[in-house]
Design an enzyme around this catalytic site. Structure first.
Site, PDB file in Angstrom:
ATOM      1  N   TYR A  57     -18.382  -5.892 -11.604  1.00 34.75           N
ATOM      2  CA  TYR A  57     -18.619  -5.354 -10.257  1.00 34.75           C
ATOM      3  C   TYR A  57     -19.562  -6.280  -9.502  1.00 34.75           C
ATOM      4  O   TYR A  57     -20.475  -6.851 -10.093  1.00 34.75           O
ATOM      5  CB  TYR A  57     -19.239  -3.950 -10.332  1.00 34.75           C
ATOM      6  CG  TYR A  57     -18.267  -2.911  -9.844  1.00 34.75           C
ATOM      7  CD1 TYR A  57     -17.849  -2.919  -8.521  1.00 34.75           C
ATOM      8  CD2 TYR A  57     -17.741  -1.954 -10.704  1.00 34.75           C
ATOM      9  CE1 TYR A  57     -16.939  -1.993  -8.055  1.00 34.75           C
ATOM     10  CE2 TYR A  57     -16.829  -1.023 -10.247  1.00 34.75           C
ATOM     11  CZ  TYR A  57     -16.430  -1.047  -8.916  1.00 34.75           C
ATOM     12  OH  TYR A  57     -15.520  -0.139  -8.467  1.00 34.75           O
ATOM     13  N   GLU A  59     -20.620  -5.628  -5.768  1.00 34.24           N
ATOM     14  CA  GLU A  59     -20.757  -5.199  -4.362  1.00 34.24           C
ATOM     15  C   GLU A  59     -21.866  -5.984  -3.676  1.00 34.24           C
ATOM     16  O   GLU A  59     -22.937  -6.205  -4.245  1.00 34.24           O
ATOM     17  CB  GLU A  59     -21.055  -3.703  -4.299  1.00 34.24           C
ATOM     18  CG  GLU A  59     -19.790  -2.889  -4.481  1.00 34.24           C
ATOM     19  CD  GLU A  59     -20.038  -1.396  -4.502  1.00 34.24           C
ATOM     20  OE1 GLU A  59     -21.145  -0.959  -4.128  1.00 34.24           O
ATOM     21  OE2 GLU A  59     -19.112  -0.677  -4.909  1.00 34.24           O
ATOM     22  N   ASP A 203      -3.757 -14.012  13.094  1.00 28.35           N
ATOM     23  CA  ASP A 203      -3.391 -13.607  11.738  1.00 28.35           C
ATOM     24  C   ASP A 203      -2.407 -14.663  11.247  1.00 28.35           C
ATOM     25  O   ASP A 203      -1.258 -14.694  11.690  1.00 28.35           O
ATOM     26  CB  ASP A 203      -2.750 -12.215  11.778  1.00 28.35           C
ATOM     27  CG  ASP A 203      -2.225 -11.793  10.411  1.00 28.35           C
ATOM     28  OD1 ASP A 203      -2.168 -12.632   9.493  1.00 28.35           O
ATOM     29  OD2 ASP A 203      -1.856 -10.609  10.270  1.00 28.35           O
ATOM     30  N   THR A 229      -3.583 -13.743   4.498  1.00 32.68           N
ATOM     31  CA  THR A 229      -3.457 -13.469   3.077  1.00 32.68           C
ATOM     32  C   THR A 229      -3.510 -14.826   2.385  1.00 32.68           C
ATOM     33  O   THR A 229      -3.465 -15.870   3.051  1.00 32.68           O
ATOM     34  CB  THR A 229      -2.114 -12.772   2.731  1.00 32.68           C
ATOM     35  OG1 THR A 229      -1.053 -13.532   3.307  1.00 32.68           O
ATOM     36  CG2 THR A 229      -2.082 -11.358   3.271  1.00 32.68           C
ATOM     37  N   LYS A 232       1.016 -16.249   0.424  1.00 35.08           N
ATOM     38  CA  LYS A 232       2.332 -16.577   0.980  1.00 35.08           C
ATOM     39  C   LYS A 232       2.505 -18.104   0.923  1.00 35.08           C
ATOM     40  O   LYS A 232       2.536 -18.658  -0.156  1.00 35.08           O
ATOM     41  CB  LYS A 232       2.456 -15.992   2.398  1.00 35.08           C
ATOM     42  CG  LYS A 232       2.355 -14.452   2.384  1.00 35.08           C
ATOM     43  CD  LYS A 232       2.586 -13.848   3.737  1.00 35.08           C
ATOM     44  CE  LYS A 232       2.582 -12.328   3.674  1.00 35.08           C
ATOM     45  NZ  LYS A 232       1.289 -11.717   3.963  1.00 35.08           N
ATOM     46  N   ARG A 238      -2.686 -12.708  -4.771  1.00 40.12           N
ATOM     47  CA  ARG A 238      -2.620 -11.662  -3.764  1.00 40.12           C
ATOM     48  C   ARG A 238      -4.038 -11.381  -3.292  1.00 40.12           C
ATOM     49  O   ARG A 238      -4.854 -10.861  -4.046  1.00 40.12           O
ATOM     50  CB  ARG A 238      -2.049 -10.364  -4.372  1.00 40.12           C
ATOM     51  CG  ARG A 238      -0.650 -10.500  -4.945  1.00 40.12           C
ATOM     52  CD  ARG A 238       0.341 -10.847  -3.870  1.00 40.12           C
ATOM     53  NE  ARG A 238       0.484  -9.765  -2.943  1.00 40.12           N
ATOM     54  CZ  ARG A 238       1.515  -8.918  -2.920  1.00 40.12           C
ATOM     55  NH1 ARG A 238       2.482  -9.056  -3.775  1.00 40.12           N
ATOM     56  NH2 ARG A 238       1.581  -7.962  -2.023  1.00 40.12           N
TER      57      ARG A 238
HETATM   58  N1  DSN Z   1       4.562  -7.609   3.658  1.00 37.22           N
HETATM   59  C1  DSN Z   1       4.273  -8.839   4.329  1.00 37.22           C
HETATM   60  C2  DSN Z   1       5.513  -9.566   4.666  1.00 37.22           C
HETATM   61  O1  DSN Z   1       6.474  -9.449   3.935  1.00 37.22           O
HETATM   62  O2  DSN Z   1       5.544 -10.287   5.661  1.00 37.22           O
HETATM   63  C3  DSN Z   1       3.445  -8.647   5.506  1.00 37.22           C
HETATM   64  O3  DSN Z   1       2.455  -7.734   5.232  1.00 37.22           O
END
Ligand code: DSN
Length: 424
Positions: A57, A59, A203, A229, A232, A238
């Site tokens: 942990y 925090e 974003d 994120t 991707k 993730r």
């Molecule tokens: N779920 C993601 C996507 O597939 O683009 C976006 O949050």
């Protein structure tokens, strides 16, 4: 019983879970993974995800934690932050968001008050739920105004963005997408935000790897905050990331913790640090450039095979196929292709006449296949697999026979065997 007395590996401790993981490994190896938000991480990233850091942990932030035992976590989180800042040229980075949606909520919590007006690209036009779509907390707790794309060419309508901004005077404007195949014009958005004295938040969840690899313009010089994120095109674990100007660092950090989250997922922080290091290598620039080249080649080949693409192609890693002329819906097409070993998702297209759960489009991305080493010359083959599957489904009431699907799966697995899947 102390676990140390008997601590078998997963294969022995839980054969059911182990077997399912092995099946998923195999599926990822043998199928054509074209979901635009997915990728293959490296073995190093997977190892960091599966480390003892998950036991801890933490925090708070480095030097200001609510728990002891921070001799490793503090330097680890600082390392991830420093690498993110250097990779993107950001003044400040927070690597604790659990993923993109909490990252976006944290940006709003930091820069706006509940009830403030925000603007974002609407979901049917390619935006994301968390940019103020009505069913998302961001559309419920904020007064959301959505902009769209032009009906004539399906490109973001900057005149409409400016008109809406002048009319509604938003506190914050989002620029970003989850299904828009063209480059985002960050300077133009910054100009509009400045005209109405709004914060501009980008974003870049989808294009972060392209930005890091120099294959998409960077929003950093133009935006007050940038969320992403890390899994991707960036090819990490993730997780979520927020970068911002120094002036907003305190507010962003406070919004993430204690505003929205508890302890950060340290194993993810470590895996992010590894991914940021990987993305800073010259080979990652080649990767990002090849993702775009592959996406363009695939788009061209799909058009050559008679399929319709929204905006007529792509500038980034993704494209949207409009299946209207084939007579089958996106959901039916995606399900048929999945049976054939081709993994993608159905997606709304701009001005879709169908419902979001059964829309007219297919979204296709090139990030994962590029990580396996596929190049533009392989894209006509992929387009052939996709269009054969679509045509077969279209001529059989949306169905593909098991014989056809099995033949396709076999051909695809054989083709992909030459391109080892990273990490697995
Ligand atoms: N779920 C993601 C996507 O597939 O683009 C976006 O949050």
């Amino acid at each position: 019983m102390p676990m140390t007395e008997r601590d078998p590996s997963l294969a022995v401790a839980d054969t059911e879970v182990n077997e399912l993981i092995l099946q998923e490994d195999r599926r990822q190896r043998e199928s054509l993974r074209l979901i635009a938000s997915e990728n293959y991480t490296s073995k190093a990233v997977l190892e960091a995800c599966a480390s003892s850091l998950t036991n801890k942990y933490a925090e708070g932030y480095a030097g200001k934690r609510y728990y002891e035992g921070m001799s490793v976590i503090d330097p680890l989180e600082r390392l991830a932050i420093d690498r993110a800042k250097s990779l993107f040229g950001a003044e400040h980075a927070n690597v604790q968001p659990y993923s993109g949606s909490p990252a976006n909520l944290a940006v709003l919590l930091a820069l706006c008050e509940p009830g403030d007006t925000i603007m974002g690209l609407s979901l049917p036009a390619g935006g994301h739920l968390t940019h103020g779509w009505k069913v998302s907390a961001t559309g419920i707790y904020y007064n959301s105004v959505q902009y769209g794309v032009r009906e004539s060419d399906h490109l973001i309508d900057l005149d409409q963005v400016r008109d809406l901004a002048k009319q509604h005077r938003p506190k914050l404007i989002w620029v970003g997408h989850s299904a828009y195949p063209r480059v985002l014009d960050f300077p133009a958005f910054a100009e509009i935000a400045a005209e109405v004295d709004a914060y501009l938040a980008a974003d870049i969840a989808h294009v972060a790897g392209l930005v890091a690899g120099g294959a998409h313009p960077s929003p950093i010089p133009h935006c007050h905050a940038v969320s992403s994120t890390t899994h991707k095109t960036l090819r990490g674990p993730r997780g979520g990331l927020i970068m911002c100007r120094k002036a907003h660092a305190k507010a962003i950090d406070k919004a993430v913790f204690p505003g929205l989250q508890g302890g950060p997922h340290n194993h993810t922080t470590a895996a992010m640090a590894v991914a940021f290091k990987e993305a800073a290598q010259p080979s990652f620039r080649d990767y990002a450039t090849t993702v775009v080249a592959n996406a363009k080649a695939l788009a061209e080949a799909l058009i050559g095979a008679g399929l319709d693409l929204i905006t007529g192609g792509t500038d980034n890693h993704l494209m949207l196929v409009d299946l209207t002329s084939t007579g089958i819906s996106g959901r039916v097409g995606a399900k048929a292709l999945d049976r054939c070993g081709i993994e993608l998702n159905c997606n709304s297209i701009p001005f879709d006449r169908r419902k979001p759960f059964d829309p007219s489009g297919l979204r296709i991305g090139a990030a994962a296949v590029t990580s396996r080493g596929l190049r533009p010359e392989h894209m006509p083959m992929l387009a052939g697999f996709i269009s054969d599957g679509v045509r077969e489904a279209a001529s059989n009431d949306g169905q593909v026979s098991e014989e056809f699907a099995a033949r396709m799966r076999g051909e695809i697995a054989e083709f992909l065997a030459e391109f080892p899947a990273p990490g697995l």
